[in-house]
Structure formats: C-alpha cells, structure tokens
Design a protein around this motif. Structure first.
Motif, mmCIF file in Angstrom:
data_model
loop_
_atom_site.group_PDB
_atom_site.id
_atom_site.type_symbol
_atom_site.label_atom_id
_atom_site.label_comp_id
_atom_site.label_asym_id
_atom_site.label_seq_id
_atom_site.Cartn_x
_atom_site.Cartn_y
_atom_site.Cartn_z
ATOM 1 N N ILE A 1 3.436 58.135 29.329
ATOM 2 C CA ILE A 1 2.401 59.087 29.742
ATOM 3 C C ILE A 1 1.025 58.443 29.809
ATOM 4 O O ILE A 1 0.330 58.527 30.833
ATOM 5 N N ASP A 2 0.591 57.806 28.728
ATOM 6 C CA ASP A 2 -0.790 57.300 28.704
ATOM 7 C C ASP A 2 -0.992 56.070 29.589
ATOM 8 O O ASP A 2 -2.121 55.787 30.002
ATOM 9 N N GLY B 1 -1.859 57.746 32.600
ATOM 10 C CA GLY B 1 -2.837 58.788 32.348
ATOM 11 C C GLY B 1 -4.182 58.202 31.971
ATOM 12 O O GLY B 1 -4.848 57.560 32.799
ATOM 13 N N THR C 1 -7.094 62.085 33.288
ATOM 14 C CA THR C 1 -7.010 62.855 32.043
ATOM 15 C C THR C 1 -5.908 63.904 32.057
ATOM 16 O O THR C 1 -5.472 64.347 31.003
ATOM 17 N N THR C 2 -5.446 64.299 33.255
ATOM 18 C CA THR C 2 -4.354 65.268 33.372
ATOM 19 C C THR C 2 -3.342 64.752 34.382
ATOM 20 O O THR C 2 -3.703 64.388 35.503
ATOM 21 N N ILE C 3 -2.077 64.726 33.970
ATOM 22 C CA ILE C 3 -1.009 64.369 34.898
ATOM 23 C C ILE C 3 -0.056 65.550 35.034
ATOM 24 O O ILE C 3 0.088 66.363 34.122
ATOM 25 N N ARG D 1 4.536 65.242 25.206
ATOM 26 C CA ARG D 1 3.088 65.366 25.458
ATOM 27 C C ARG D 1 2.298 65.539 24.168
ATOM 28 O O ARG D 1 1.101 65.268 24.130
ATOM 29 N N THR E 1 -3.137 62.048 26.942
ATOM 30 C CA THR E 1 -3.303 62.618 28.278
ATOM 31 C C THR E 1 -2.777 64.049 28.286
ATOM 32 O O THR E 1 -1.780 64.364 27.651
ATOM 33 N N VAL F 1 -0.766 67.028 29.924
ATOM 34 C CA VAL F 1 0.442 66.951 30.746
ATOM 35 C C VAL F 1 0.948 68.342 31.135
ATOM 36 O O VAL F 1 1.066 69.233 30.290
#
Length: 366
Positions: free
Chosen positions: A71-72, A75, A81-83, A101, A106, A108
């Motif tokens: 994720i990061d 991200g 900052t938002t995926i 998450r 980040t 999510v």
C-alpha cells in the motif's frame, strides 16, 4: 511530531502563495505567505501544494502476483495520500484487504471484484460460477465504509468464452447494491460497442485511452458514438495507465476532440512501478503536462474530481478545520523521456516531482 507546525511559502496551482498551519493533524489556518507561526517552521519555497493526491486505480494486495504491491509503496511514498484498489479482491479476500489498511499510512478504499476470486487468477470472469451474487451483496454491506464500487474487467483474456454476460451480471449487482461500476476495457471480444451502452451515470470506464484495436476511437482518431453517448449520460472517464493501457496517439486524439479529463490514475503495481512504463503517479501526471493540459487541470484530475466522485469533498480541498491531507511537489524544467504502453517515446521539457505529503498529522518525505 510537533503539536503545531507551519509549511511556509507554498504555492497553490493557481499561483497563490500561502502558509499552512497544522496542529494535532488538523489545518487550523491557511495564511498569507510568511505569516504563519508554530513550534516548527519548514520553508517550502519553490514547492506547490495541493490536497492529497488520489489514485483511483491501483492494485494494493501484495498476495496476488503479478497484479499486487504494498500500500505505502504506491501511496504516501509516491505523494499519493488516498488510493482506491481497483478490484484486486473479490468476496473471498476483500476482508484481508480491508484489514491491511489499518497497518498503512495511506488512506485506502476499494472496488470489489464481482468475481469472488478477484485477481487470484487473471481470467477471473471466465467461469460464471465465480460470480457469487449473494456474497457480493453480503460483503458490500459489511464493508460499506470501504467499498466504493464494483469492478468488472471486460476484455478477452479475462472473460474468455463468457462474452458480455459478466457485465450484464455486474449491472444487476450494481442495481442491487447501489454501487457504481468500474469497467476495465481492452481487447475484444466483447466488442466495445456492446460494452459501453451498459454503463450508466457515475459508472467508470477505466483505460479509456488505451491503444488496442477495440478502443473508443476510430482509425482517424474520432471518438465513437458510444463514447459520446456515455459522456452525455454522465459516465466517468478514468485513465488507468497501466502496463498496456495508455497510448499517446489516442490521448492526443481525445484532447483534440475535447474528451476527458475526469480522473488520472496509474493502474500501478509492483512490476510497472519498478520497470515502467508507469513508475509513479508523478510520472503519469507529467505525460499530461506534455500533452498540453494546464497544471491546474492535471492536478484537479487527482484531487477535486476524484474526491467528488468518491463523495468525499474534504479530500479535495485545503481548508481550516479539515484534517491535514496534502501533497507537496515541484515542476522541474528539464528534458525527460516519457514512454507510453505502446512503446512510443516522447521527450518532455517539464516534469512533476513529489516532495512529500502530510497525512494523519505527519509530514512524510517522498
């Protein structure tokens, strides 16, 4: 982390110079440049600031290969900052993605793949028995704070002999759950002329600038009638660059005819992050600067427009009282080679480079 810090001498994309004062994770003031005070002051002269970038199409479930990543890594480390995970998981594994998450910095959200298998295999809609309608409805209710839509990948390698039927079932599930569809388009069959008429207002066409033979533009670069009609209905266009789904030639045709931009997304995962042609959100955004879109419009496509589609306008603004959700970046004026998914290279004279984000009260360098 200091209780109160100031990001000084930032520029908005409209050119306004500001200071942003943040206390305990919240923006407490957006001040005239040079006027902000706090426990720590960081001079950001030369950098732009926007609300935190939103990537509407990523693959952030590392258990699945090849379409997965941490994720990061896709991200906050990239200035995003938002995926929104675009259907990596179906009903079988969506709870695992939702849990992951909680360990990430980040923000999510996710589209739920209508196949319960998700991307555990890449022909997930080739067997209609893998579309479990009851499970889709059940998990959509269980994770309604997390799931923002349903995902159906409608191209030959995914559906195989199932044809258009998976999309018909996706449409029924959308009606049952009141969730919009994100539909991946690619090689046919099914023919694009069959696919697009099934999409409704707020549904998303992702990969709309792909250069495959089954795309949304004719041989002369003119938009197909089904595309024009879809836009008139309020269907949303999303880039979804990916390894095989962005063509400079098609993007130039779209711009020439006034098609898009709604949202710019990467379709990023480990392989195309490390080896290209995606690399990062900033790299993808730079391609739209090269195409001649103004910086303000490029950034809107990953901030306000994405936030509006999500129904979360606070993610697309910089305002006192809101949680601090920011991306800092510069525009570098130097020649850089850019490659599309067709292997075509262009030389840009300016590119976007991320510097950092503010998320959950923390400044994170990219």
């Amino acid at each position: 982390m200091h209780d109160r810090f100031v990001l000084r001498n930032l520029k908005r994309v409209n050119g306004d110079a500001i200071d942003i004062i943040i206390e305990q994770g919240t923006i407490i003031e957006v001040a005239e440049a040079g006027r902000g005070t706090g426990d720590r002051v960081t001079d950001c002269a030369g950098a732009y600031v926007s609300s935190g970038w939103i990537d509407m199409h990523v693959h952030a479930f590392p258990d699945f290969d090849p379409y997965g990543d941490e994720i990061d890594e896709i991200g906050v480390k990239q200035g995003v900052t938002t995926i929104v995970d675009a259907g990596s998981c179906g009903a079988d594994r969506i709870a695992d993605l939702a849990a992951s998450r909680l360990r990430a910095r980040t923000n999510v959200f996710a589209f739920l793949n209508i196949s319960r298998l998700g991307l555990a295999r890449i022909d997930e809609l080739s067997n209609l028995d893998w579309i479990d309608a009851d499970k889709v409805v059940q998990v959509a209710k269980q994770h309604r704070d997390f799931i923002v839509g349903l995902k159906a990948r409608i191209s030959r390698s995914v559906v195989r002999d199932s044809g258009i039927e998976p999309l018909r079932r996706a449409r029924e599930l959308s009606n049952q759950t009141s969730l919009p569809l994100m539909v991946h388009i690619g090689s046919g069959p099914p023919d694009i002329e069959e696919v697009i008429p099934l999409l409704e207002k707020k549904d998303i066409i992702t990969h709309y600038l792909n250069g495959k033979s089954n795309n949304l533009f004719d041989a002369e670069g003119n938009p197909l009638k089904v595309l024009r009609d879809a836009i008139a209905r309020g269907v949303h266009l999303d880039v979804g660059h990916g390894t095989a789904s962005f063509s400079f030639r098609v993007a130039e045709a779209a711009k020439r005819h006034g098609i898009g931009l709604n949202t710019i997304s990467t379709d990023i995962y480990r392989g195309n992050r490390l080896n290209g042609p995606v690399y990062s959100m900033a790299h993808v955004l730079s391609k739209f600067l090269y195409l001649g879109y103004p910086l303000e419009e490029v950034i809107a496509a990953v901030t306000t427009r994405a936030a509006d589609w999500l129904g979360k306008p606070e993610l697309g603004r910089i305002q006192a009282g809101d949680s601090a959700n920011l991306t800092l970046f510069t525009v570098k004026h130097e020649q850089t080679a850019l490659l599309d998914s067709e292997g075509e290279q262009r030389i840009a004279d300016k590119t976007i480079e991320t510097k950092g984000v503010v998320r959950n009260g923390e400044f994170i360098e990219c």
